[in-house]
Design a protein around this motif. Structure first.
Motif, PDB file in Angstrom:
ATOM      1  N   GLY A  99     -34.764 -44.641   0.232  1.00 43.02           N
ATOM      2  CA  GLY A  99     -35.484 -45.874  -0.009  1.00 43.02           C
ATOM      3  C   GLY A  99     -34.594 -47.088   0.167  1.00 43.02           C
ATOM      4  N   ALA A 100     -35.235 -48.242   0.279  1.00 46.70           N
ATOM      5  CA  ALA A 100     -34.502 -49.473   0.588  1.00 46.70           C
ATOM      6  C   ALA A 100     -33.476 -49.833  -0.477  1.00 46.70           C
ATOM      7  N   ALA A 101     -33.772 -49.526  -1.743  1.00 47.52           N
ATOM      8  CA  ALA A 101     -32.870 -49.935  -2.826  1.00 47.52           C
ATOM      9  C   ALA A 101     -31.500 -49.284  -2.705  1.00 47.52           C
ATOM     10  N   ALA A 102     -31.434 -48.086  -2.113  1.00 50.07           N
ATOM     11  CA  ALA A 102     -30.143 -47.400  -1.998  1.00 50.07           C
ATOM     12  C   ALA A 102     -29.177 -48.169  -1.105  1.00 50.07           C
ATOM     13  N   PHE A 103     -29.687 -48.820  -0.066  1.00 46.05           N
ATOM     14  CA  PHE A 103     -28.818 -49.628   0.784  1.00 46.05           C
ATOM     15  C   PHE A 103     -28.235 -50.795  -0.005  1.00 46.05           C
ATOM     16  N   LEU A 104     -29.044 -51.308  -0.924  1.00 49.37           N
ATOM     17  CA  LEU A 104     -28.584 -52.430  -1.747  1.00 49.37           C
ATOM     18  C   LEU A 104     -27.488 -51.996  -2.706  1.00 49.37           C
ATOM     19  N   ILE A 105     -27.549 -50.752  -3.187  1.00 45.00           N
ATOM     20  CA  ILE A 105     -26.485 -50.252  -4.061  1.00 45.00           C
ATOM     21  C   ILE A 105     -25.149 -50.327  -3.344  1.00 45.00           C
ATOM     22  N   ALA A 106     -25.115 -49.842  -2.104  1.00 47.67           N
ATOM     23  CA  ALA A 106     -23.873 -49.868  -1.330  1.00 47.67           C
ATOM     24  C   ALA A 106     -23.374 -51.296  -1.144  1.00 47.67           C
ATOM     25  N   GLU A 107     -24.296 -52.222  -0.906  1.00 45.18           N
ATOM     26  CA  GLU A 107     -23.892 -53.614  -0.663  1.00 45.18           C
ATOM     27  C   GLU A 107     -23.417 -54.285  -1.942  1.00 45.18           C
ATOM     28  N   PHE A 108     -24.128 -54.072  -3.046  1.00 41.08           N
ATOM     29  CA  PHE A 108     -23.725 -54.678  -4.324  1.00 41.08           C
ATOM     30  C   PHE A 108     -22.361 -54.167  -4.774  1.00 41.08           C
ATOM     31  N   LEU A 109     -22.123 -52.863  -4.593  1.00 40.17           N
ATOM     32  CA  LEU A 109     -20.875 -52.265  -5.072  1.00 40.17           C
ATOM     33  C   LEU A 109     -19.764 -52.310  -4.037  1.00 40.17           C
ATOM     34  N   LYS A 110     -20.101 -52.748  -2.812  1.00 38.17           N
ATOM     35  CA  LYS A 110     -19.114 -52.807  -1.718  1.00 38.17           C
ATOM     36  C   LYS A 110     -18.499 -51.430  -1.468  1.00 38.17           C
ATOM     37  N   ILE A 111     -19.376 -50.426  -1.374  1.00 38.04           N
ATOM     38  CA  ILE A 111     -18.932 -49.067  -1.089  1.00 38.04           C
ATOM     39  C   ILE A 111     -19.663 -48.578   0.153  1.00 38.04           C
TER      40      ILE A 111
END
Length: 662
Positions: A302-314
């Motif tokens: 889902g779209a939110a998972a991409f945001l996790i990577a961006e927020f955490l810079k991982i």
């Protein structure tokens, strides 16, 4: 054989039921207009150009200050041309739709024309900056209203009011307050508002994954995954539920869309579930639970998972790794549920589905579709970035489609895939743009830190209470807005409360992600259960309750992430000082806890549970998801007692009596 390459499954639901489900989805997510002639060709051309632009941006360098505004410009233009102002105006293009689309493009042209000087004026916007900025924010809100409904713009307006009313607010909520020019500078003229992290992810990973999903669908891969699941399991007497679970994983994992997976599988699987003994509401609940798995399953999540990577810079690969064990436990829960269903309902031979081709025959002919499924992971493991991985996976999906004449993506299919890829991204892009306003307000006012301090104060510094309060906050917000928006809002206002108490940031964000996903099966935005109810002709709210029965055991799992350092090892990222033996023990106890909760929720293990057995299983499940020695010992003891009692009762009870109980 069907044109898509797989066998047709007999007994599909009527076209009327399928259309009812699609009408419900359109009412909730926004109904797009369908035009003919030159206007249809124009819109298709714009959608194809949007996809081609983003494919180019993925493979070659497009500056951030160009990519994000152009992405939003495409979104505004196409939403105003394809989403009507009201449902009654569907399939009619009004003059003001064209005017709003042109104004949306104008706000982006003004921004790009200004170049570096435009971005440098963000602290002191001039008069024209303010005019275009206000128009731009209003257009973003209207685009979100048209594509997602009234609730999302209303939430954004509440946060906007908070930015302006700061001096008049009480206690910890107060702040200095901001005027229109300063907010325009943040929202329109910087990378901290609309053009912030959410739109960055939308303009790169999200749209690329929707294009990839469209290529899979138009190349016949989606149909193959569905047919393969039915061929592999649908012919067994107790395979109805297992078929739904497997097909949900294979079809939903690459798409990342819960409601689309529910509808696609439900139109084929409902007659089989009915023959297996499922009532309308139970079948709808299982279909919705399977669809929900699409949002938490690799490779898309889902779209939110991409945001996790961006927020955490991982790396996005790190996010996929963290999701592996929770995804396995989620599907373990579903498989246990459907195994219990098979015993409760006494699955009959009539539930079998006879297919024109076996799983082996399908795999031998269409094996190449599995390459598309694993290509993304393979490219990321090889060292490609997530963006380049999905780009090349899309190329692979296109190339392997020519391995069979029926699936080859000749120009008509290619154009349809490119158009659908961008069209499916419009709702998410509008949500991300509107959520960017919220993120801008939170950053400007410091609301995230204020909110976390208030939550911790109410919890008295208790990590358990803070986690419970946070889960309730995420869940309540998720009742009103889509999963992506729910995650974005709570990531900036609620995650700091957990990290302040020592929870690793990755565990806090995964905790919030899973509870944001719960909104998919929670009214009033329970799209998956309501769509499933439209297919099975069940009661929407009873179907929702059944979907909770199938999904809630797994949704206690996120508490394991945050309540103990060893629990974070469930995300395959153990903190310093936590051994892999401890991680293995947490996985084992969590698995037993999930199994206990499944039995307690179903009120059945080997046979119908006595009241004390059911309570013991539920208590054991709750204890086993709390990663402490005393909780593990107590939970395992309760499971052992309940299972021993079930075994002794089952030995003394004839098989015929057990079947009667169901």
């Amino acid at each position: 054989m069907s044109a898509a390459g797989g066998p047709d499954v007999p007994g599909q639901v009527s076209e009327e039921r399928r259309q009812a489900a699609e009408r419900f989805i359109e009412e909730e997510e926004g109904a797009t207009s369908r035009f003919g002639g030159a206007l249809s060709a124009l819109i298709t051309t714009l959608l194809v150009v949007m996809s081609l632009f983003h494919l180019y941006a993925a493979a070659w360098i497009v500056p951030t200050l160009t990519l994000r505004p152009v992405h939003v410009g495409f979104m505004l233009l196409l939403i105003f041309l394809t989403f009507p102002a009201t449902p009654r105006l569907r399939n009619r293009l009004m003059w003001y739709d064209v005017a709003l689309a042109a104004l949306g493009v104008a706000t982006i042209v003004y921004l790009l024309w200004g170049g570096d000087d435009f971005w440098d004026r963000s602290t002191m916007p001039d008069r024209w900056d303010v005019v275009f900025g206000v128009a731009f924010v209003v257009l973003v809100l209207e685009a979100a209203r048209r594509s997602t409904g009234w609730i999302m713009p209303a939430v954004v307006l509440l946060f906007g009011a908070y930015a302006f009313l700061g001096p008049w607010l009480p206690g910890h909520w107060a702040h200095r307050g901001y005027d229109i020019p300063s907010m325009v500078g943040v929202m329109y003229m910087s990378l901290e508002g609309v053009f912030g992290t959410a739109i960055d992810v939308s303009a790169t990973l999200i749209i690329m994954f929707t294009i990839f999903g469209a290529f899979l669908q138009h190349s016949g891969a989606g149909k193959f995954f569905l047919d393969f699941s039915f061929a592999l399991l649908g012919g067994r007497r107790s395979g109805a539920g297992r078929t739904v679970v497997l097909s949900s994983f294979l079809l939903g994992g690459p798409s990342g869309s819960g409601v689309a997976t529910t509808v696609t599988i439900g139109t084929v699987a409902w007659p089989m579930l009915e023959r297996a003994g499922y009532d309308r509401n139970s079948a709808g609940g299982l279909l919705a639970a399977g669809g929900l798995g699409a949002i938490i399953s690799p490779p898309v999540l889902g779209a939110a998972a991409f945001l996790i990577a961006e927020f955490l810079k991982i790396s996005y690969l790190d996010v996929l790794r963290m999701a592996v064990i929770p995804t396995c436990l989620y599907y373990l829960s579903l498989f246990l549920m459907v195994e219990i269903d098979a015993r409760k309902f006494g699955s009959r031979a009539e539930a079998e589905v006879k297919l024109a081709a076996s799983a082996g025959q399908l795999a031998r002919r269409f094996w190449f579709h599995f390459l598309s499924l694993v290509a993304i992971i393979g490219f990321m493991v090889y060292g490609f970035s997530p963006l380049m991985s999905v780009f090349w996976a899309t190329v692979v999906a296109f190339a392997v489609s020519f391995f069979d004449r029926e699936t080859a993506m000749w120009p008509p299919r290619l154009i349809a895939a490119l158009a659908d890829g961008s069209k499916q991204a419009l709702n998410v892009a509008a949500t991300c743009a509107a959520a960017g306003i919220i993120v801008g307000v939170v950053g400007k006012t410091g609301l995230g830190l204020k909110f976390s301090s208030i939550v911790i104060a109410y919890a008295g510094g208790s990590l358990l209470l803070t986690a419970i309060y946070t889960s309730l906050i995420v869940w309540v917000i998720g009742l009103a807005v889509p999963v992506t928006a729910s995650y974005i809002i709570c990531a900036v206002i609620a995650a700091p409360a957990l990290t302040k108490l020592g929870v690793p940031d990755f565990a806090a964000h995964m905790f919030i992600f899973y509870y944001a996903v719960l909104s998919e099966v929670s009214p009033p935005t329970a799209l998956s259960p309501f769509a499933a109810a439209a297919i099975t002709n069940g009661d929407p709210y009873r179907t929702t309750l059944q979907s909770w029965k199938y999904t809630l055991p797994a949704f206690l799992l996120p508490f394991v992430f945050v309540l103990d350092p060893a629990g974070a090892g469930l995300l395959l990222t153990p903190p310093a000082g936590v051994s892999w033996w401890e991680v293995a023990w947490v996985v084992l106890t969590a698995s037993i806890g999930i199994a206990a909760l499944a039995g307690g929720a179903q009120n059945w293990v080997l046979l119908r549970c006595a009241l004390w057995e059911r309570l013991a299983l539920i208590a054991a499940g709750l204890l086993l998801v709390y990663p402490h020695a005393w909780a593990d010992a107590s939970g395992l003891a309760l499971v052992a007692l309940a299972l021993a009692s079930q075994w002794l009762r089952a030995r003394s009870q004839p098989t015929s009596e057990r079947v009667k109980e169901s």
